[in-house]
Design a protein around this motif. Sequence first.
Motif, PDB file in Angstrom:
ATOM      1  N   PRO A   1      39.491  74.582  84.218  1.00  0.00           N
ATOM      2  CA  PRO A   1      38.783  73.952  85.343  1.00  0.00           C
ATOM      3  C   PRO A   1      38.392  74.955  86.431  1.00  0.00           C
ATOM      4  N   PHE A   2      39.282  75.893  86.718  1.00  0.00           N
ATOM      5  CA  PHE A   2      38.995  76.859  87.776  1.00  0.00           C
ATOM      6  C   PHE A   2      37.913  77.838  87.342  1.00  0.00           C
ATOM      7  N   PHE A   3      38.014  78.390  86.143  1.00  0.00           N
ATOM      8  CA  PHE A   3      37.060  79.422  85.735  1.00  0.00           C
ATOM      9  C   PHE A   3      35.707  78.837  85.346  1.00  0.00           C
ATOM     10  N   LEU A   4      35.659  77.612  84.869  1.00  0.00           N
ATOM     11  CA  LEU A   4      34.369  76.975  84.632  1.00  0.00           C
ATOM     12  C   LEU A   4      33.633  76.766  85.947  1.00  0.00           C
ATOM     13  N   THR A   5      34.354  76.284  86.941  1.00  0.00           N
ATOM     14  CA  THR A   5      33.744  76.070  88.260  1.00  0.00           C
ATOM     15  C   THR A   5      33.304  77.398  88.875  1.00  0.00           C
TER      16      THR A   5
ATOM     17  N   ALA B   1      39.697  85.393  76.329  1.00  0.00           N
ATOM     18  CA  ALA B   1      40.686  86.478  76.379  1.00  0.00           C
ATOM     19  C   ALA B   1      42.066  85.978  76.787  1.00  0.00           C
ATOM     20  N   ASN B   2      42.130  84.911  77.563  1.00  0.00           N
ATOM     21  CA  ASN B   2      43.412  84.413  78.072  1.00  0.00           C
ATOM     22  C   ASN B   2      43.742  83.010  77.558  1.00  0.00           C
TER      23      ASN B   2
ATOM     24  N   LEU C   1      35.814  77.428  71.848  1.00  0.00           N
ATOM     25  CA  LEU C   1      37.195  77.713  72.249  1.00  0.00           C
ATOM     26  C   LEU C   1      38.142  76.553  71.955  1.00  0.00           C
ATOM     27  N   GLY C   2      37.617  75.362  71.764  1.00  0.00           N
ATOM     28  CA  GLY C   2      38.479  74.219  71.454  1.00  0.00           C
ATOM     29  C   GLY C   2      39.177  73.648  72.664  1.00  0.00           C
ATOM     30  N   LEU C   3      38.448  73.482  73.775  1.00  0.00           N
ATOM     31  CA  LEU C   3      39.064  72.922  74.982  1.00  0.00           C
ATOM     32  C   LEU C   3      39.493  71.470  74.764  1.00  0.00           C
TER      33      LEU C   3
ATOM     34  N   TYR D   1      47.473  77.695  77.779  1.00  0.00           N
ATOM     35  CA  TYR D   1      47.304  78.449  79.024  1.00  0.00           C
ATOM     36  C   TYR D   1      45.828  78.520  79.409  1.00  0.00           C
ATOM     37  N   GLY D   2      44.954  78.746  78.408  1.00  0.00           N
ATOM     38  CA  GLY D   2      43.513  78.804  78.682  1.00  0.00           C
ATOM     39  C   GLY D   2      42.997  77.478  79.186  1.00  0.00           C
ATOM     40  N   ALA D   3      43.501  76.367  78.596  1.00  0.00           N
ATOM     41  CA  ALA D   3      43.077  75.052  79.071  1.00  0.00           C
ATOM     42  C   ALA D   3      43.527  74.820  80.500  1.00  0.00           C
TER      43      ALA D   3
END
Length: 678
Positions: free
Chosen positions: A485-489, A41-42, A547-549, A479-481
């Motif tokens: 790190p924060f949201f995966l953790t 979404a972000n 998502l293509g990180l 911005y998503g990348a």
Amino acid sequence: MTVLRLARSELKRMTGGLLPKLTILALTMVPLLYGAVYLYANWDPYGNLDHIDAALVVEDAGAPASDGTRLQAGAKVADSLVDGNVFHWIPVATTEEADQGVSSGEYAFALKIPRDFSGNLVSPGSFDSASRAMLNVTTNDANNYLLSTIVDKLTTAVHSTVATEVGEETANQLLTGFGTIHAQMVKAADGAGQLADGVGRLRDGAAALHEGTAELSNGAGGLYAGQAKLRDGANELTDGAGQLSSGLSTLKDKTSTLPADSRNLAAGAAQVAAGNAQLNAKVQGVAAQLEAADQGLRTRVMESNNRLIAAGILTQEQADSILADFDATAGSSPMAAAKTGIQADAAQIQHLADGAASVSAGAAQLAAGTPALRDAVSQASSGADQLHTGAAALATGEQAALDTAGRLAEGASRVDAGAAQLVDGAGTAAGGSRTLADEISKGAGQVPNPDDAQKSNLSRVMADPVSVSNVSQAKAESYGAGLAPFFLTLALWIGIFMLVQAMRPITQRALASNAASWKIALGGWLPFLAVSAVQATLLTLVVNLALGLNPAHPVLMWLFMLAAAMAFSALIQGVVALLGSPGKLVVLILLVLQLVSSGGTFPWQTTPQPLHVVHEVLPMGYVVAGMRHLVYGGDLAMIAPTVLGLVGYTALGAAMSTLAVRRNKYWTLKTLKPEIAL
């Protein structure tokens, strides 16, 4: 009972039916629902700002530019914004309409370009009325708080662009002015050189003038001396004329009785002969004196003319004219008539002397002629008086001429002194003007004279003197990348936390066995580790592939996620095993503390000081930092210490689980009937 059998027993329980299997599947998907969906979404919100409606009001009236055209800066800014397509710009007619739209939520914000925008941009050209151009922005945090921050960045960028363009134009005009100054200074240097040459010629002329004034001063001195002699001669002429006048006056008195005496002449011819002889001598002397006076006066006039000619007061023609006038006047003057008369009388008296015998015979005739003689003597006396008066006037004029010659000599001396000062001043001025020409020439060389290419480059540098060279050692591609790190953790912690809602940290069957406490604790943890490893793997695959990180180190990132799952599962399982149902609340509290202290969005150093301790103690902040290095390609030196730290957190969780096993092997009433169950 072995560790693997304990773990397999719990997993078998969780997969014994359809509903338990769906439960495990749902728990496995929790990190995806939180982490992957949120990142989706972000992922690129800045790329979708063109879906936001923004009001654009252009009221700029324009202003005359320096090149004679009309500057329409407001329209140019508006066109640039519309072409940039950052937001969905909607032209609005009035400020009031735009503000009302922002208030109602029709527009996210409004950008208004006022009427005097262009006028204020060109106002620095006038020192008296310089004003800053304004861009008016209306926002409403009720529409969206973060949008205000984005708009601030946009208006700052617009401000920088406009300021750079205007500054470049102003700098170009300034540099053009330098070129004009340089050209004018070169002309001034040439003019100063010509001035120096002219002053040099003035100095030479002043020197020649000084020589001439010196000669003039000497000539004026000679004129004064000659005029003094001329004055003395005029005085002598006056004295001689006075004596002549006195003698003629005496003669007139003596001859006043001549008519009567001539009548008696006939009576005494013998006596007359003797008297005539004496009279003849006297008359001959008077005639000689008149002739001498006449010649002496003419000689003095000629000498005066010569001196005046020598002094430069008269020309030769003027002197000749004066002498001719004098001769003409002398020939018709009473004195000339007197002289003629005296000479005639002298001839008669001579005749009387020669012919004394005939005197008696001509006595009657003499008696008739003596009145004429008396009148002639009278006229001669009057002429002598006039001669005396003229000579006195001449003496007075000569004195005045002497005074004039004296003033002329004094003035010539002052002129000579002034000419000397002029020579000195001209010499100083010549040196000064040459120095001025040299200094102006040097100054012209120091004034910049850039060509068009140099002016263009310098204008850009002066308008934007500071350029930021941004070297990104590790950079997020979107911005998503940046948030990944924060949201995966965070998603991994939440996913493992959800496991304790359906999985048992320690089974009662295992507690009833005679297995070692550490084996029971390890057997209770392994199911959590297995499921959390699956969660971490699925989350990594979806974020990277869907998502293509595109992390810099995808394999190391996956292994690091597994290490984080190991530490998080051990801590969560150990806390809940040790504290029971209240442990779930503790895990939730730990989640909240790490959420605000791990530095996932803002740097953790910006949080209040108490949260710094939380960041240092709990594992999530270290995991977030390690994930950034692995995703963005940062220095990997900190990965190994972080992994060792995660191993330490795992050991801490295992220790808490082992302690829980030991304590729960002994049943109490609370074991049979706990005070709270979640």
